[in-house]
Each structure stands twice: as structure tokens, then as C-alpha cells.
Enzyme design. Structure first.
Site, PDB file in Angstrom:
ATOM      1  N   HIS A 183     -86.282   2.786  77.999  1.00  0.00           N
ATOM      2  CA  HIS A 183     -86.097   2.025  78.971  1.00  0.00           C
ATOM      3  C   HIS A 183     -84.508   1.599  79.081  1.00  0.00           C
ATOM      4  O   HIS A 183     -84.468   0.285  78.745  1.00  0.00           O
ATOM      5  CB  HIS A 183     -87.088   0.855  79.043  1.00  0.00           C
ATOM      6  CG  HIS A 183     -86.963  -0.152  80.125  1.00  0.00           C
ATOM      7  ND1 HIS A 183     -86.301  -0.696  80.777  1.00  0.00           N
ATOM      8  CD2 HIS A 183     -88.219  -0.363  80.922  1.00  0.00           C
ATOM      9  CE1 HIS A 183     -86.538  -1.498  81.694  1.00  0.00           C
ATOM     10  NE2 HIS A 183     -88.073  -1.384  81.918  1.00  0.00           N
TER      11      HIS A 183
ATOM     12  N   GLU B 262     -84.432   5.105  83.352  1.00  0.00           N
ATOM     13  CA  GLU B 262     -85.480   5.207  82.432  1.00  0.00           C
ATOM     14  C   GLU B 262     -86.062   6.560  82.241  1.00  0.00           C
ATOM     15  O   GLU B 262     -86.899   6.978  83.149  1.00  0.00           O
ATOM     16  CB  GLU B 262     -86.446   4.192  82.384  1.00  0.00           C
ATOM     17  CG  GLU B 262     -85.874   2.708  82.725  1.00  0.00           C
ATOM     18  CD  GLU B 262     -86.880   1.760  83.454  1.00  0.00           C
ATOM     19  OE1 GLU B 262     -87.976   2.135  83.053  1.00  0.00           O
ATOM     20  OE2 GLU B 262     -86.446   0.850  84.051  1.00  0.00           O
TER      21      GLU B 262
END
Ligand code: BG6
Length: 320
Positions: free
Chosen positions: A188, A294
Site C-alpha cells: 500500500h 498499490e
């Protein structure tokens, strides 16, 4: 496969010049590695979260001023790791008690190993230096709650390799149990930008995506240079391996992201209201200084048979 910036073999320190430097902080909270040419990376054992990556003195990652770094919460910024579920868990079934984005970002990882490679003494060039840090998480490190929610024997080796202008992150998940299991996984990454209004993302044109801002409706990307002018939360799926996704700023490439075996990619910016609703996001206007790119495997589930290993790689280049 993405060309490894650092092959695993550890090479002894060169007698002729400075070498990559790694320290484990006295409070046991993080590992900091730097290269003679000035690049550095800092990884918290909490979540094995990369919280800083600098090239030529410039920070490449966004970290909220109110990010909680003591392990009480996942870190708001840097590179939190998502495993074994992406987003909210399924509403029923055995996975339903997992936290949003799973337990990897909230667990304490072990620092396993460091290795460095350096240019040979005859052709010494700082550009060839790299350092690789390995972190581990396995079922035996999990909290009782996480084990109850996900009672599978597994191990993950997460490798962070720093080289000149590039940071490569690799997740290697192994099924150590007698039965198969399923998971989702994602890195992320909060990239730091100077002004979101000047940012465009290329490399996604033609790709299918799920628009989480529009009730998870499905659409196809039509922009070759995707701009961000409001909340964005899209899961691009089935992307071509090795095709770079480029984040540009003011029309000039700033980051180049290459994935291996990770077919999905989330583009997220919370914008004004969502940023204001997050207690650990500060300052509130900082949504202008970040874009999450991400890389993951999150559309559906990855099934892993006993003894098998899944490897996903994300390689990010900082263009300065
Ligand atoms: C993104 C999701 O990956 O993470 C978003 O697509 C979510 O829906 C965001 O809001 C942040 O999640 P969290 O749990 O860190 O607040």
C-alpha cells in the site's frame, strides 16, 4: 521476472571504499539502511512498514504527521503491507473477523537478514551498490485474535532492496500447512508528490477497474494520462505484467512502478472529506502531497497449495 537489483548472496565489505550501512535502532523499533551514494530506507518492525525512502536527499514516501508508529495502529503512510485480506473482510464466513486490510500491517515482524552487493574494486561505482533487508512473519508470530481469524500455518519473507534510485519490495508467501488456503496481498505505497493537481498516472489506459467511489461499479480506463481532481479509489485489475505505471508531476515522470506477478493496482487519494475523517491523517491538506499506488493481487483470491510459494514483486524508481 523483474531483474533483481540485488542477488541474495552477501558480498563482504570492499576494502577500498564506503559500503552500504545498516543499523538496527537501539529501541529495536526499526532498521535503517543507507548507501554510500546517499540513498536510504527506514523500516519499522511494526508491520514491516517502510516509513522513509530517500534518494538524493529527497523523500519519496508520504508519512502523515499524525502517523502512529508505536504499533498501536497501522501506519498512515510509507508502505503498509496488506495480507491476507484487502479492504474490509467478507461479511460472513471464517475471514469475517479479520481487520480491514488484514493483520500483516499490525503485526510485529522479525528482522531476519541483511545482505549487500557492491561493485567490484576494479570497476567501483556507487551506482552498483545495493542493500537488501529481509523481514519475516509466520503463524507463530501472530496474536491469538489473528490466529483465530486465520488459522493457517504460513510464513512470509518480505524483502526490501535499496539501490540507486530504486526500491524493490518482494513478498514471498509459503503455505506451511497440510491444506490449501486463499489470500489477497498488496503493498500500500503512499508516494509523496508536491501537488496532486499536477499529478498524472499513465500505463493504465484500456485496463478494467472497479470504482470503489462509485459503488464498486466496473469501468474501463480511457485516459492515457489520468489526473486526480477528487476522491479516487480504483482497483485496476488484470494488468499486463512488466508494463510500467508512471506517476508524472508537472508533465515530467517522477516515479516508475513495475510489478511482477501482481496483476492488480489500486490508485487511491482520499481527497478533502475522507482525509478530514481520518484521525491519523495530518495536516488535513496533506492529501495534496500523496498518491497511493498499490501493487497487489486483490481481485479474487490467490490459492496456495501445501508447500507452495507465491512471490509478488514491486519495483519503484524515483526519477529526480
Ligand atoms: C485503499 C482502499 O487501499 O486503502 C481504500 O482501496 C481505503 O478503500 C484505503 O480507504 C485506506 O485504508 P485504511 O484502512 O488504511 O484507512
Amino acid at each position: 521476472m523483474v531483474e533483481r537489483a540485488n542477488k541474495p548472496a552477501a558480498i563482504p565489505v570492499s576494502p577500498t571504499g564506503p559500503s552500504p550501512h545498516v543499523i538496527f535502532t537501539a529501541d529495536n523499533s526499526r532498521v535503517v539502511a543507507s548507501l554510500p551514494s546517499g540513498e536510504s530506507v527506514e523500516v519499522l518492525l511494526h508491520g514491516a512498514t517502510v516509513v522513509s525512502w530517500k534518494s538524493a536527499g529527497t523523500e519519496n514516501l508520504f508519512l502523515s504527521d499524525k502517523a502512529v508508529l508505536d504499533g498501536k495502529k497501522p501506519v498512515r503512510g510509507g508502505i503498509p503491507l496488506v495480507f491476507p485480506v484487502f479492504g474490509p473482510p467478507p461479511s460472513s464466513g471464517p475471514l469475517s473477523t479479520l481487520p480491514q486490510h488484514g493483520f500483516a500491517r499490525s503485526s510485529r515482524w522479525e528482522f531476519l537478514n541483511q545482505s549487500s552487493s557492491e561493485a567490484s574494486t576494479s570497476a567501483r561505482s556507487a551506482a552498483d551498490d545495493s542493500v537488501k533487508l529481509d523481514f519475516g512473519l509466520s503463524s507463530s508470530n501472530l496474536s491469538p485474535e489473528s490466529l483465530r481469524a486465520w488459522p493457517h500455518k504460513f510464513s512470509i519473507i518480505y524483502s526490501v532492496t535499496l539501490s540507486k534510485s530504486t526500491l524493490q519490495t518482494t513478498m514471498l508467501v509459503r503455505n506451511e500447512s497440510e491444506v490449501s488456503f486463499e489470500f489477497q496481498l498488496l503493498m500500500h505505497t503512499y508516494l509523496r508528490v508536491t501537488d496532486i493537481g499536477q499529478v498524472t498516472v499513465s500505463g493504465l489506459n484500456g485496463a478494467s477497474y472497479i470504482d470503489k467511489v462509485k459503488s464498486a461499479s466496473k469501468a474501463q480506463e480511457t485516459q492515457s494520462e489520468l489526473g486526480i481532481s477528487g476522491e479516487m479509489d480504483r482497483v485496476y485489475t488484470g494488468l499486463q505484467p512488466q508494463k510500467p505505471v508512471v506517476v508524472s508531476q508537472g508533465g515530467k515522470p517522477r516515479f516508475e512502478v513495475i510489478r511482477d506477478n501482481l496483476e492488480d493496482l489500486v490508485v487511491w487519494n482520499p481527497w478533502i472529506d475522507k482525509a478530514a475523517g481520518m484521525s491519523d491523517f495530518a495536516p488535513q491538506e496533506a492529501y495534496k502531497q500523496m498518491i497511493c499506488i498499490e501493487a497487489g493481487a486483490v481481485n479474487g483470491w490467490q490459492k496456495l497449495e501445501p508447500g507452495d510459494t507465491f512471490e509478488g514483486v514491486c519495483s519503484m524508481k524515483s526519477v529526480l
